[in-house]
Design an enzyme around this catalytic site. Structure first.
Site, PDB file in Angstrom:
ATOM      1  N   GLU A   1      -6.629   3.945  -5.634  1.00 41.89           N
ATOM      2  CA  GLU A   1      -7.946   4.096  -5.007  1.00 41.89           C
ATOM      3  C   GLU A   1      -8.518   5.428  -5.467  1.00 41.89           C
ATOM      4  OE1 GLU A   1      -9.827   4.214  -0.508  1.00 41.89           O
ATOM      5  OE2 GLU A   1      -8.027   5.328  -0.999  1.00 41.89           O
TER       6      GLU A   1
ATOM      7  N   ASP B   1      -2.998   4.625  -2.310  1.00 45.94           N
ATOM      8  CA  ASP B   1      -4.049   5.152  -1.444  1.00 45.94           C
ATOM      9  C   ASP B   1      -4.506   6.536  -1.916  1.00 45.94           C
ATOM     10  OD1 ASP B   1      -5.404   4.743   1.179  1.00 45.94           O
ATOM     11  OD2 ASP B   1      -4.319   6.546   1.750  1.00 45.94           O
TER      12      ASP B   1
ATOM     13  N   ASP C   1       0.857  -1.172   0.000  1.00 48.85           N
ATOM     14  CA  ASP C   1       0.000   0.000   0.000  1.00 48.85           C
ATOM     15  C   ASP C   1       0.901   1.232   0.000  1.00 48.85           C
ATOM     16  OD1 ASP C   1      -2.616   1.392   0.617  1.00 48.85           O
ATOM     17  OD2 ASP C   1      -3.110  -0.657   1.230  1.00 48.85           O
TER      18      ASP C   1
ATOM     19  N   HIS D   1     -10.791  -3.524   3.118  1.00 47.19           N
ATOM     20  CA  HIS D   1     -10.720  -3.230   4.557  1.00 47.19           C
ATOM     21  C   HIS D   1     -11.565  -2.016   4.960  1.00 47.19           C
ATOM     22  CE1 HIS D   1      -8.041  -0.542   2.572  1.00 47.19           C
ATOM     23  NE2 HIS D   1      -7.929   0.194   3.665  1.00 47.19           N
ATOM     24  N   ASP D   2     -12.128  -1.300   3.993  1.00 45.29           N
ATOM     25  CA  ASP D   2     -12.966  -0.135   4.306  1.00 45.29           C
ATOM     26  C   ASP D   2     -14.452  -0.438   4.139  1.00 45.29           C
ATOM     27  OD1 ASP D   2     -10.712   1.461   4.714  1.00 45.29           O
ATOM     28  OD2 ASP D   2     -10.636   2.093   2.609  1.00 45.29           O
TER      29      ASP D   2
HETATM   30  C1  GLC Z   1      -7.893   4.980   2.208  1.00 43.51           C
HETATM   31  C2  GLC Z   1      -7.737   3.720   3.007  1.00 43.51           C
HETATM   32  C3  GLC Z   1      -8.395   3.897   4.329  1.00 43.51           C
HETATM   33  C4  GLC Z   1      -7.734   5.053   5.038  1.00 43.51           C
HETATM   34  C5  GLC Z   1      -7.687   6.299   4.171  1.00 43.51           C
HETATM   35  C6  GLC Z   1      -6.732   7.310   4.699  1.00 43.51           C
HETATM   36  O1  GLC Z   1      -9.221   5.264   1.938  1.00 43.51           O
HETATM   37  O2  GLC Z   1      -8.239   2.633   2.285  1.00 43.51           O
HETATM   38  O3  GLC Z   1      -8.362   2.739   5.118  1.00 43.51           O
HETATM   39  O4  GLC Z   1      -8.397   5.331   6.218  1.00 43.51           O
HETATM   40  O5  GLC Z   1      -7.278   6.031   2.867  1.00 43.51           O
HETATM   41  O6  GLC Z   1      -5.414   6.932   4.419  1.00 43.51           O
END
Ligand code: GLC
Ligand code: CA
Length: 598
Positions: A268, A211, A103, A345-346
């Site tokens: 993402e 991310d 990540d 994971h979110d």
């Molecule tokens: C992304 C991650 C998440 C995190 C956020 C801030 O959305 O997937 O888990 O809280 O970024 O880094």
């Protein structure tokens, strides 16, 4: 950009398995998952047909946001292990023919990163400009105000945090312990690339999940957001800070490094519903990212502006189909690539959100969703536990004190502070359905062992075993890996079968064009997968999203878009039910695939 055929590349037909290190497997009994734990399960992962393992942040971090707040990119969070453990993990994955993806969290660091500590120390520190600092505004009555009205991603407070000592505010789109880096400064970018990317590429990492990939370029002047939530203290501003003006310049710069190593990338990409905008990130010609995670599907049922202000299951099947179609159609007639995922994971568990997690239907639901994903184009992602049909933790038996995710906690704080506690019941029901805590409870390896077998090896070695960092799943005795390993009727056995099936029919299932049929049908989801250029076979997939048997008619030549009078043969090739692939009505939560030829 129009292409007739589709370029085939290994990572496009790869299956990528996502690991949340804290919750995957604990090797030493301290109740926290770790890198040796992951290494010990590589054979299991490989046995699913996985090609790439994506590991969520394992870097050193104070863990305010579970490692998405990094204090040192070049070291491991000590409870997870050491750099050497990471090297072993990379080597062992490679030895099994699997690649490793990390990540890449570079929109912000932890407030405990030495860069931020320096930046914060004084206004004239050489790293002051590595983060985003602004002076206060003042109201006519002299009240100190943040520089703009942006609302932070977690809870509903301001993105600005006042720093008493140096007398300015700093920006944090996420928690206040996650200050945003200033990408406008070339020195910051250079340091970031070296520390977060090159350090790991040199150690053999094969790619990154990037991310919040569209937030690095903030809009000049940081203007106020429109008041979409009248009366709220702060406003949603993602339309302003996502996809900023220099985003593509930054990604091109990063790519010069990534390309040297042949690293694969998946970004993402939140808050970007416009497909033309998405294409600018993933068209092959633009050379920005190999693929992105769009939010269309996982946002089904969420609310805006506050995502948890939502009722469970407040959506209908046509909405879900539309969301899938949007992400699938990204590749139609373009040189872009897409992804297939229902969980990470979110996100809460997909069986609970999109099908039926009752004891009666959850196995059928898990298999149906596995088959649905196997039939969609793009690179497929599986989140740990999805392969055993994990469901949300039930409302009973898992009280609210057990929810510890920062976004759950800040949402409840927001309700207490800004809504005087009104609607607390609704909030709790919402978290029981949507919270990020659900996918983060420890993986259940063996429902008969202590804590679901999370620390099984340590226990077998006679070590004292601590309770896991999050309360174990109350249904551990019913949904676990051990009992499914030898059960040919299990969700796990089905996932393996579905992955093989997908790879066998990759031309249509991974690389084909997607088309929804019968969009308005609220019970059955039917779609066609067809070759991007002419061909005389298509795959037809149908999924019964109800708990009752439903009649389903095979598509007509018109629906299939083949010439009138053609003699179409339908060969059933896969069902999510065991035994002979049935014809006729679809059973509860049954998915079925046919090959149509003429
Ligand atoms: C992304 C991650 C998440 C995190 C956020 C801030 O959305 O997937 O888990 O809280 O970024 O880094
Ligand atoms: Ca451990």
């Amino acid at each position: 950009m129009t292409v007739s055929g589709r370029l085939k590349l290994w990572w496009k037909h790869a299956v990528i398995y996502q690991i949340y290190p804290a919750s995957f497997c604990d090797s030493n009994g301290d109740g926290i998952g770790d890198l040796p734990g992951i290494t010990s399960k590589l054979d299991y992962i490989a046995s699913l047909g996985v090609d790439v393992v994506w590991i969520c942040p394992m870097y050193d971090s104070p863990q305010v946001d579970m490692g998405y707040d990094i204090s040192n990119y070049e070291d491991i969070y000590p409870p997870y292990g050491t750099l050497q453990d990471m090297e072993t993990l990379i080597r062992e994955a490679h030895a099994r023919g699997m690649k490793i993806m990390l990540d890449l969290v570079i929109n912000h660091t932890s407030d405990l990163h030495p860069w931020f500590k320096e930046s914060r120390s004084s206004k004239d520190n050489s790293k002051r400009d590595w983060y985003i600092w602004r002076p206060a505004k003042y109201s006519p009555t002299g009240q100190r105000l943040p520089p703009n009205n942006w609302r932070c991603k977690f809870g509903g407070d301001s993105v600005w945090e006042w720093d008493e000592q140096s007398g300015e505010y700093y920006l944090h789109l996420f928690a206040k312990e996650q200050p945003d880096l200033n990408w406008e400064n070339p020195a910051t970018r250079k340091a970031l690339y070296a520390s977060a990317m090159e350090f790991w590429l040199e150690r053999g990492v094969d790619g990154f999940r990037i991310d919040t990939v569209n937030m690095y370029s903030k809009p000049p002047g940081l203007p106020d957001a429109p008041e979409l939530d009248p009366g709220a203290p702060y406003q949603v501003a993602d339309m302003l800070y996502c996809n900023g003006p220099r985003m593509h310049e930054f990604l091109s710069e990063m790519n010069q490094i990534l390309a040297k190593y042949g690293a694969i990338t998946v970004g993402e990409l939140p808050s970007t519903p416009d497909m033309a905008r998405v294409l600018q990130y993933v068209s092959a010609e633009a050379k920005q990212l190999d693929m992105v995670f769009q939010f269309d599907i996982v946002n089904v049922g969420f609310n805006r502006p506050l995502r948890y202000d939502a009722k469970p299951k407040d959506w209908q099947l046509p909405e879900f189909k539309e969301a899938v179609a949007r992400t699938q159609n990204l590749i139609k007639g373009t040189d872009a690539w897409t992804t297939v995922f229902l969980e990470n994971h979110d996100q809460a568990r997909s069986i609970t959100r999109f099908a039926d997690d009752s004891p009666q239907h959850r196995v059928a639901s898990g298999k149906m969703l596995a088959l649905l994903q196997a039939c969609l184009s793009g690179t497929q992602y599986i989140y740990q536990g999805q392969e055993i049909g994990a469901i949300n933790v039930p409302e009973e038996g898992y009280p609210l004190e057990n929810y510890i995710d920062v976004s759950s906690c800040l949402y409840l704080d927001f309700i207490r502070q800004h809504r005087n506690g009104q609607g607390m019941d609704k909030a709790l029901t919402s978290l029981a359905h949507f919270a990020r805590d659900h996918p983060r409870v420890p993986m259940v390896w063996n429902g008969k062992a202590k804590y679901g077998g999370f620390s099984e090896e340590a226990e077998k070695a006679g070590k004292e075993v601590k309770e896991p960092w999050m309360k174990p799943h109350p249904l551990a005795g019913q949904i676990d890996v051990a009992s499914q390993l030898d059960d040919p009727h299990s969700v796990l056995a089905y996932w393996r079968k579905a992955v093989r099936f997908r790879k066998e029919y990759a031309d249509l299932l991974v690389y084909g064009d997607y088309r929804t049929l019968r969009e308005e049908d609220k019970s059955i989801y039917t779609f066609v997968k067809e070759p991007p250029s002419n061909g005389s076979v298509k795959a037809v997939a149908a999924f019964n999203f109800t708990g009752e048997e439903r009649n389903w008619e095979k598509p007509t030549v018109e629906e299939l878009k083949i010439e009138e009078g053609a003699d179409v043969k339908f060969m059933p090739i896969m069902s999510s039910y065991d035994g002979k692939i049935g014809e006729g009505a679809l059973r509860p939560y049954e998915g079925r695939v046919y090959i149509a030829s003429w």
